[in-house]
Design a protein around this motif. Structure first.
Motif, PDB file in Angstrom:
ATOM      1  N   ARG A 140       0.836  -1.200   0.000  1.00 49.42           N
ATOM      2  CA  ARG A 140       0.000   0.000   0.000  1.00 49.42           C
ATOM      3  C   ARG A 140       0.872   1.252   0.000  1.00 49.42           C
ATOM      4  NH1 ARG A 140      -5.088   0.344   4.138  1.00 49.42           N
ATOM      5  NH2 ARG A 140      -6.248   2.011   3.063  1.00 49.42           N
ATOM      6  N   GLY A 141       0.383   2.307  -0.618  1.00 51.66           N
ATOM      7  CA  GLY A 141       1.063   3.590  -0.567  1.00 51.66           C
ATOM      8  C   GLY A 141       1.249   4.049   0.873  1.00 51.66           C
ATOM      9  N   GLY A 142       2.413   4.607   1.156  1.00 48.90           N
ATOM     10  CA  GLY A 142       2.718   5.076   2.497  1.00 48.90           C
ATOM     11  C   GLY A 142       3.255   4.016   3.430  1.00 48.90           C
ATOM     12  N   SER A 143       3.302   2.759   2.993  1.00 41.59           N
ATOM     13  CA  SER A 143       3.775   1.654   3.825  1.00 41.59           C
ATOM     14  C   SER A 143       5.303   1.639   3.883  1.00 41.59           C
ATOM     15  CB  SER A 143       3.276   0.331   3.257  1.00 41.59           C
ATOM     16  OG  SER A 143       3.847   0.108   1.969  1.00 41.59           O
ATOM     17  N   ILE A 144       5.831   0.722   4.685  1.00 44.88           N
ATOM     18  CA  ILE A 144       7.285   0.569   4.781  1.00 44.88           C
ATOM     19  C   ILE A 144       7.881   0.263   3.411  1.00 44.88           C
ATOM     20  CG2 ILE A 144       9.094  -0.965   5.645  1.00 44.88           C
ATOM     21  CD1 ILE A 144       7.501  -1.167   8.246  1.00 44.88           C
ATOM     22  N   VAL A 145       7.227  -0.627   2.659  1.00 41.55           N
ATOM     23  CA  VAL A 145       7.744  -0.975   1.329  1.00 41.55           C
ATOM     24  C   VAL A 145       7.711   0.247   0.413  1.00 41.55           C
ATOM     25  CG1 VAL A 145       7.539  -2.534  -0.628  1.00 41.55           C
ATOM     26  CG2 VAL A 145       6.878  -3.319   1.653  1.00 41.55           C
ATOM     27  N   ALA A 146       6.622   1.015   0.466  1.00 43.78           N
ATOM     28  CA  ALA A 146       6.523   2.216  -0.361  1.00 43.78           C
ATOM     29  C   ALA A 146       7.613   3.216   0.000  1.00 43.78           C
ATOM     30  CB  ALA A 146       5.143   2.860  -0.187  1.00 43.78           C
ATOM     31  N   ARG A 147       7.887   3.375   1.283  1.00 43.99           N
ATOM     32  CA  ARG A 147       8.930   4.312   1.699  1.00 43.99           C
ATOM     33  C   ARG A 147      10.306   3.843   1.254  1.00 43.99           C
ATOM     34  NH1 ARG A 147       6.258   4.098   6.740  1.00 43.99           N
ATOM     35  NH2 ARG A 147       8.152   3.455   7.830  1.00 43.99           N
ATOM     36  N   MET A 148      10.524   2.531   1.276  1.00 38.46           N
ATOM     37  CA  MET A 148      11.801   1.993   0.811  1.00 38.46           C
ATOM     38  C   MET A 148      12.019   2.291  -0.663  1.00 38.46           C
ATOM     39  SD  MET A 148      13.372  -0.654  -1.005  1.00 38.46           S
ATOM     40  CE  MET A 148      12.147  -1.979  -1.096  1.00 38.46           C
ATOM     41  N   TRP A 149      10.982   2.061  -1.501  1.00 32.40           N
ATOM     42  CA  TRP A 149      11.145   2.343  -2.932  1.00 32.40           C
ATOM     43  C   TRP A 149      11.254   3.839  -3.196  1.00 32.40           C
ATOM     44  CZ3 TRP A 149      13.232  -0.928  -5.741  1.00 32.40           C
ATOM     45  CH2 TRP A 149      12.975  -2.297  -5.619  1.00 32.40           C
ATOM     46  N   SER A 150      10.556   4.641  -2.441  1.00 29.91           N
ATOM     47  CA  SER A 150      10.664   6.085  -2.610  1.00 29.91           C
ATOM     48  C   SER A 150      12.088   6.568  -2.336  1.00 29.91           C
ATOM     49  CB  SER A 150       9.675   6.792  -1.676  1.00 29.91           C
ATOM     50  OG  SER A 150       9.756   8.192  -1.825  1.00 29.91           O
ATOM     51  N   LEU A 151      12.697   6.078  -1.258  1.00 28.65           N
ATOM     52  CA  LEU A 151      14.082   6.454  -0.951  1.00 28.65           C
ATOM     53  C   LEU A 151      15.043   5.921  -2.007  1.00 28.65           C
ATOM     54  CD1 LEU A 151      14.963   6.217   2.853  1.00 28.65           C
ATOM     55  CD2 LEU A 151      15.097   8.195   1.336  1.00 28.65           C
ATOM     56  N   THR A 152      14.763   4.725  -2.509  1.00 24.12           N
ATOM     57  CA  THR A 152      15.606   4.149  -3.558  1.00 24.12           C
ATOM     58  C   THR A 152      15.605   5.045  -4.791  1.00 24.12           C
ATOM     59  OG1 THR A 152      15.162   1.907  -2.750  1.00 24.12           O
ATOM     60  CG2 THR A 152      15.960   2.118  -5.012  1.00 24.12           C
ATOM     61  N   TRP A 153      14.436   5.514  -5.180  1.00 24.91           N
ATOM     62  CA  TRP A 153      14.359   6.392  -6.355  1.00 24.91           C
ATOM     63  C   TRP A 153      14.990   7.750  -6.070  1.00 24.91           C
ATOM     64  CZ3 TRP A 153       8.568   5.068  -7.719  1.00 24.91           C
ATOM     65  CH2 TRP A 153       8.524   3.760  -8.216  1.00 24.91           C
ATOM     66  N   LEU A 154      14.901   8.213  -4.848  1.00 28.48           N
ATOM     67  CA  LEU A 154      15.585   9.460  -4.496  1.00 28.48           C
ATOM     68  C   LEU A 154      17.093   9.292  -4.620  1.00 28.48           C
ATOM     69  CD1 LEU A 154      15.474  12.355  -3.401  1.00 28.48           C
ATOM     70  CD2 LEU A 154      15.505  11.386  -1.082  1.00 28.48           C
ATOM     71  N   GLN A 155      17.598   8.142  -4.217  1.00 35.72           N
ATOM     72  CA  GLN A 155      19.040   7.919  -4.277  1.00 35.72           C
ATOM     73  C   GLN A 155      19.580   7.990  -5.705  1.00 35.72           C
ATOM     74  OE1 GLN A 155      20.444   4.428  -2.228  1.00 35.72           O
ATOM     75  NE2 GLN A 155      22.598   4.921  -2.580  1.00 35.72           N
ATOM     76  N   VAL A 156      18.788   7.577  -6.679  1.00 39.34           N
ATOM     77  CA  VAL A 156      19.286   7.561  -8.064  1.00 39.34           C
ATOM     78  C   VAL A 156      18.895   8.817  -8.837  1.00 39.34           C
ATOM     79  CG1 VAL A 156      19.264   5.037  -8.135  1.00 39.34           C
ATOM     80  CG2 VAL A 156      17.271   6.313  -8.970  1.00 39.34           C
ATOM     81  N   ARG A 157      18.274   9.771  -8.172  1.00 39.33           N
ATOM     82  CA  ARG A 157      17.763  10.935  -8.891  1.00 39.33           C
ATOM     83  C   ARG A 157      18.878  11.719  -9.595  1.00 39.33           C
ATOM     84  NH1 ARG A 157      16.143  16.239  -8.962  1.00 39.33           N
ATOM     85  NH2 ARG A 157      13.948  16.614  -9.525  1.00 39.33           N
ATOM     86  N   ASP A 158      19.997  11.937  -8.903  1.00 37.95           N
ATOM     87  CA  ASP A 158      21.107  12.663  -9.526  1.00 37.95           C
ATOM     88  C   ASP A 158      21.657  11.899 -10.724  1.00 37.95           C
ATOM     89  OD1 ASP A 158      20.853  14.682  -7.683  1.00 37.95           O
ATOM     90  OD2 ASP A 158      22.553  14.059  -6.454  1.00 37.95           O
ATOM     91  N   ARG A 159      21.702  10.588 -10.614  1.00 39.83           N
ATOM     92  CA  ARG A 159      22.185   9.773 -11.728  1.00 39.83           C
ATOM     93  C   ARG A 159      21.249   9.905 -12.921  1.00 39.83           C
ATOM     94  NH1 ARG A 159      26.776   6.913 -13.338  1.00 39.83           N
ATOM     95  NH2 ARG A 159      27.124   6.371 -11.162  1.00 39.83           N
ATOM     96  N   ALA A 160      19.943   9.916 -12.659  1.00 39.60           N
ATOM     97  CA  ALA A 160      18.980  10.075 -13.749  1.00 39.60           C
ATOM     98  C   ALA A 160      19.204  11.390 -14.474  1.00 39.60           C
ATOM     99  CB  ALA A 160      17.554  10.021 -13.195  1.00 39.60           C
TER     100      ALA A 160
END
Length: 262
Positions: free
Chosen positions: A202-222
């Motif tokens: 579900r949105g806002g869950s632990i899994v959602a927060r993990m993927w959100s941080l993962t995408w933030l980590q690669v933002r500069d690379r993108a």
């Protein structure tokens, strides 16, 4: 077509890496522990956790094997395990593609979400098999991205398409794990078994927060690759909505035993 530079896209040196890896552990540790316990991991075992991250699963292994056992937590960057103080847990900086591994050493060798990111994964896998003692176990847990590309839509899918391009540029193979049981059998392991663990969250869950941080980590690379960073941003916003549910990768767990007596 982008040039592959074989640089890992999610390094532990990132300022929010511990938070991301803590969320990752919250997503997967319970299942990893259940499986390792079912496979018999117990007092006196010698274990290698290769690609140990912040060390949560290695710490659990250390508690499981007790004072007569020994666990090596290996990672390319061990910064996030600086606080490890368990007497039977050794932290070792290791490049799995270059550093020597002992032969016939461990009762259990484990990786989780590591080999799919290493371009030399097949060579590393053969070396991990050789590190298992006769009678010992190899346990691998690696993601298969197939469900995402089948089910994802809208902003969530657009963000995944950017993310997968970034990871592919570093050598990640999102489909490598789906035939792990056959790979283990081909390397001579016996009593091979496997399970698949789907991610539906579900949105806002632990899994959602993990993927959100993962995408933030690669933002500069993108941005450096000329990809649409706004797609990542919109995907992260979508992950905050508790009214929506999302499919993530399916984690393939596969294990096998080296033939022979211990």
């Amino acid at each position: 077509m982008s040039v592959i530079d074989h640089g890992y896209r999610l390094p532990n040196a990132w300022e929010q890496a511990r938070r991301r890896l803590d969320l990752l552990a919250a997503c997967h540790d319970d299942a990893s522990q259940r499986l390792a316990a079912a496979l018999g991991v117990g007092p006196g075992w010698r274990c290698l956790d290769a690609g140990a991250g912040q060390g949560s699963f290695a710490r659990w292994l250390a508690s499981r094997v007790d004072h007569d056992g020994h666990v090596v937590a290996a990672d390319l960057d061990t910064t996030l395990m600086a606080d490890v103080d368990e007497a039977n847990l050794e932290v070792r900086e290791m490049d799995l593609t270059r550093d020597e591994l002992p032969h016939d050493e461990y009762d259990l060798v484990h990786t989780r979400l590591a080999l799919l990111h290493i371009p030399e994964r097949d060579e590393v896998l053969a070396r991990l098999v050789a590190a298992v003692r006769p009678g010992g176990l190899l346990l691998l847990e690696e993601d298969d991205g197939f469900p995402i590309l089948v089910t994802a839509t809208g902003d969530y899918r657009a963000a995944w398409e950017v993310f997968l391009k970034i990871m592919a540029g570093g050598g990640t193979h999102p489909a490598w794990a789906r035939d792990l049981p056959e790979r283990l059998a081909a390397l001579g392991l016996v009593d091979v078994g496997a399970e698949a663990r789907a991610q539906l969250f579900r949105g806002g869950s632990i899994v959602a927060r993990m993927w959100s941080l993962t995408w933030l980590q690669v933002r500069d690379r993108a941005e450096a690759m000329g990809l649409a960073v706004e797609d990542l941003d919109r995907g992260r916003a979508a992950l905050e909505d508790p009214d929506h549910w999302f499919h993530g990768p399916t984690l393939i767990a596969a294990w096998g035993r080296r033939p022979g007596a211990g």
